[in-house]
Scaffold this active site. Structure first.
Site, PDB file in Angstrom:
ATOM      1  N   TYR A 152       0.836  -1.214   0.000  1.00  0.00           N
ATOM      2  CA  TYR A 152       0.000   0.000   0.000  1.00  0.00           C
ATOM      3  C   TYR A 152       0.872   1.267   0.000  1.00  0.00           C
ATOM      4  O   TYR A 152       0.624   2.211  -0.748  1.00  0.00           O
ATOM      5  CB  TYR A 152      -0.906  -0.052   1.233  1.00  0.00           C
ATOM      6  CG  TYR A 152      -1.903   1.070   1.363  1.00  0.00           C
ATOM      7  CD1 TYR A 152      -3.053   1.105   0.579  1.00  0.00           C
ATOM      8  CD2 TYR A 152      -1.715   2.087   2.305  1.00  0.00           C
ATOM      9  CE1 TYR A 152      -3.982   2.127   0.721  1.00  0.00           C
ATOM     10  CE2 TYR A 152      -2.636   3.096   2.461  1.00  0.00           C
ATOM     11  CZ  TYR A 152      -3.772   3.115   1.672  1.00  0.00           C
ATOM     12  OH  TYR A 152      -4.687   4.135   1.819  1.00  0.00           O
ATOM     13  N   LYS A 156       0.982   4.182  -2.860  1.00  0.00           N
ATOM     14  CA  LYS A 156       0.637   5.581  -2.562  1.00  0.00           C
ATOM     15  C   LYS A 156       1.828   6.519  -2.791  1.00  0.00           C
ATOM     16  O   LYS A 156       1.642   7.695  -3.105  1.00  0.00           O
ATOM     17  CB  LYS A 156       0.111   5.692  -1.123  1.00  0.00           C
ATOM     18  CG  LYS A 156      -1.230   4.955  -0.905  1.00  0.00           C
ATOM     19  CD  LYS A 156      -2.309   5.488  -1.828  1.00  0.00           C
ATOM     20  CE  LYS A 156      -3.686   4.912  -1.515  1.00  0.00           C
ATOM     21  NZ  LYS A 156      -4.726   5.468  -2.403  1.00  0.00           N
TER      22      LYS A 156
HETATM   23  P1  NAP Z   1     -13.376   2.536   1.122  1.00  0.00           P
HETATM   24  O1  NAP Z   1     -14.393   2.920   2.138  1.00  0.00           O
HETATM   25  O2  NAP Z   1     -12.889   1.123   1.087  1.00  0.00           O
HETATM   26  O3  NAP Z   1     -13.917   2.951  -0.328  1.00  0.00           O
HETATM   27  C1  NAP Z   1     -13.163   2.683  -1.479  1.00  0.00           C
HETATM   28  C2  NAP Z   1     -14.128   2.415  -2.599  1.00  0.00           C
HETATM   29  O4  NAP Z   1     -13.355   2.130  -3.789  1.00  0.00           O
HETATM   30  C3  NAP Z   1     -15.007   1.177  -2.328  1.00  0.00           C
HETATM   31  O5  NAP Z   1     -16.359   1.463  -2.608  1.00  0.00           O
HETATM   32  C4  NAP Z   1     -14.413   0.156  -3.290  1.00  0.00           C
HETATM   33  O6  NAP Z   1     -15.335  -0.810  -3.757  1.00  0.00           O
HETATM   34  C5  NAP Z   1     -13.970   1.028  -4.431  1.00  0.00           C
HETATM   35  N1  NAP Z   1     -13.050   0.320  -5.311  1.00  0.00           N
HETATM   36  C6  NAP Z   1     -12.094  -0.576  -4.957  1.00  0.00           C
HETATM   37  N2  NAP Z   1     -11.480  -1.050  -6.043  1.00  0.00           N
HETATM   38  C7  NAP Z   1     -12.055  -0.437  -7.118  1.00  0.00           C
HETATM   39  C8  NAP Z   1     -11.841  -0.531  -8.514  1.00  0.00           C
HETATM   40  N3  NAP Z   1     -10.919  -1.354  -9.029  1.00  0.00           N
HETATM   41  N4  NAP Z   1     -12.609   0.224  -9.352  1.00  0.00           N
HETATM   42  C9  NAP Z   1     -13.550   1.050  -8.845  1.00  0.00           C
HETATM   43  N5  NAP Z   1     -13.793   1.168  -7.511  1.00  0.00           N
HETATM   44  C10 NAP Z   1     -13.048   0.435  -6.658  1.00  0.00           C
HETATM   45  O7  NAP Z   1     -12.050   3.428   1.270  1.00  0.00           O
HETATM   46  P2  NAP Z   1     -11.839   4.908   1.856  1.00  0.00           P
HETATM   47  O8  NAP Z   1     -11.356   4.764   3.242  1.00  0.00           O
HETATM   48  O9  NAP Z   1     -13.013   5.760   1.560  1.00  0.00           O
HETATM   49  O10 NAP Z   1     -10.572   5.354   0.986  1.00  0.00           O
HETATM   50  C11 NAP Z   1     -10.676   6.162  -0.184  1.00  0.00           C
HETATM   51  C12 NAP Z   1      -9.269   6.479  -0.665  1.00  0.00           C
HETATM   52  O11 NAP Z   1      -8.548   7.184   0.372  1.00  0.00           O
HETATM   53  C13 NAP Z   1      -8.428   5.241  -0.997  1.00  0.00           C
HETATM   54  O12 NAP Z   1      -7.614   5.505  -2.111  1.00  0.00           O
HETATM   55  C14 NAP Z   1      -7.585   5.068   0.243  1.00  0.00           C
HETATM   56  O13 NAP Z   1      -6.398   4.371  -0.017  1.00  0.00           O
HETATM   57  C15 NAP Z   1      -7.340   6.497   0.637  1.00  0.00           C
HETATM   58  N6  NAP Z   1      -6.992   6.658   2.055  1.00  0.00           N
HETATM   59  C16 NAP Z   1      -7.861   6.302   3.041  1.00  0.00           C
HETATM   60  C17 NAP Z   1      -7.486   6.463   4.370  1.00  0.00           C
HETATM   61  C18 NAP Z   1      -8.394   6.101   5.522  1.00  0.00           C
HETATM   62  O14 NAP Z   1      -7.958   6.236   6.676  1.00  0.00           O
HETATM   63  N7  NAP Z   1      -9.632   5.662   5.282  1.00  0.00           N
HETATM   64  C19 NAP Z   1      -6.215   6.963   4.673  1.00  0.00           C
HETATM   65  C20 NAP Z   1      -5.350   7.308   3.648  1.00  0.00           C
HETATM   66  C21 NAP Z   1      -5.746   7.163   2.327  1.00  0.00           C
HETATM   67  P3  NAP Z   1     -15.440  -2.245  -2.958  1.00  0.00           P
HETATM   68  O15 NAP Z   1     -16.154  -1.928  -1.721  1.00  0.00           O
HETATM   69  O16 NAP Z   1     -16.205  -3.115  -3.879  1.00  0.00           O
HETATM   70  O17 NAP Z   1     -14.031  -2.693  -2.747  1.00  0.00           O
END
Ligand code: NAP
Length: 243
Positions: A152, A156
């Site tokens: 990851y 990133k």
């Molecule tokens: P999340 O709740 O898991 O939402 C991510 C969404 O992306 C899910 O609906 C997922 O669908 C979808 N997805 C996954 N693979 C995909 C693909 N190949 N094509 C289209 N859609 C896809 O994650 P989040 O926490 O909101 O995170 C959003 C972004 O912020 C990510 O890039 C994550 O790495 C980044 N981020 C998050 C955090 C945190 O603390 N939450 C911290 C740093 C960075 P499925 O449910 O079907 O997998």
């Protein structure tokens, strides 16, 4: 960029940070393209209730052709693609010694290659428009590294390389490209962590709380609205990582 009447495409936006970003752009008057692997009707209805138009496009952004169809669907519906937020991402955590090759490949394919795929297709439209804002979701662990997240963190950090290079290549045509590095944000991605891990992470946040998806969404709007910031990375992490 004045977002009223513009088109904002947000990947992985049926829930979590992506959905909060979609809502924040809709509140600014932008028409919204929600993309995800599955899209509940309620997500689209909730955006439309904010007084803008919204379509849902199911596509796996790690697939080059599906990413192309996604961008085309946005252009066909709204005529322009003004803002792209590369938000879709996954984790497959594990220590290096136990990490399976597939877990490394899947994370790189979705988080890094998926970002390339969408930018590759959307930038063609933005170059013709001579206008666009690309916003990529990185992570503080792309800057600092993190035990158990070699795949990851690599993906990133790679997103930051894409961001800075795209900013240099596209800037002369009025297209900005910036990255957000969230810290520990309350979504399904972090809800699965153990209470012990959550407590340890909270202890390292000077502002003393977990971030909300809306905190990150405000940064995305800031980048899209400001035409004179490009190639930058802004942490949204309560002070977790200080550069
Ligand atoms: P999340 O709740 O898991 O939402 C991510 C969404 O992306 C899910 O609906 C997922 O669908 C979808 N997805 C996954 N693979 C995909 C693909 N190949 N094509 C289209 N859609 C896809 O994650 P989040 O926490 O909101 O995170 C959003 C972004 O912020 C990510 O890039 C994550 O790495 C980044 N981020 C998050 C955090 C945190 O603390 N939450 C911290 C740093 C960075 P499925 O449910 O079907 O997998």
């Amino acid at each position: 960029m004045d977002l009223k009447g513009k088109t904002a495409l947000i990947t992985g936006s049926s829930r979590g940070i992506g959905f909060a970003i979609a809502k924040a752009f809709a509140e600014k008057g932008a028409n919204i393209v929600i993309n995800d692997i599955k899209i509940p009707d309620e997500a689209i209805e909730e955006i439309k209730a904010l007084g803008v138009d919204c379509i849902g496009v199911v596509a796996d952004i790690s697939d080059f052709e599906q990413a192309e169809s996604l961008v085309k669907a946005a252009k066909d519906k709204f005529g322009t693609v003004d803002v792209v937020v590369n938000n879709a991402g996954i984790t497959r955590d594990g220590l290096l010694l136990r990490m399976k090759e597939k877990d490394f490949d899947d994370v790189i394919r979705i988080n890094l290659k998926g970002t390339f795929n969408v930018i590759k297709h959307a930038s063609k439209i933005m170059l013709k428009q001579r206008r666009g804002a690309i916003i990529n979701l990185s992570s503080v662990v792309g800057l600092s590294g993190n035990i158990g997240q070699l795949n990851y963190s690599a993906s990133k950090a790679g997103v930051l390389g894409i961001t800075k290079t795209a900013a240099r290549e596209l800037g002369s045509r009025g297209i900005t490209c910036n990255a957000i590095a969230p810290g520990f944000i309350k979504t399904a991605m972090t809800d699965v962590l153990s209470d012990e891990v959550k407590a340890n992470m909270l202890a390292g946040i000077p502002l003393g709380r977990q971030g909300l998806p809306e905190d990150v969404a405000k940064v995305a709007v800031f980048f899209a609205e400001n035409d004179y910031i490009t190639g930058q990375v802004l942490n949204c992490d309560g002070g977790m990582v200080m550069q």
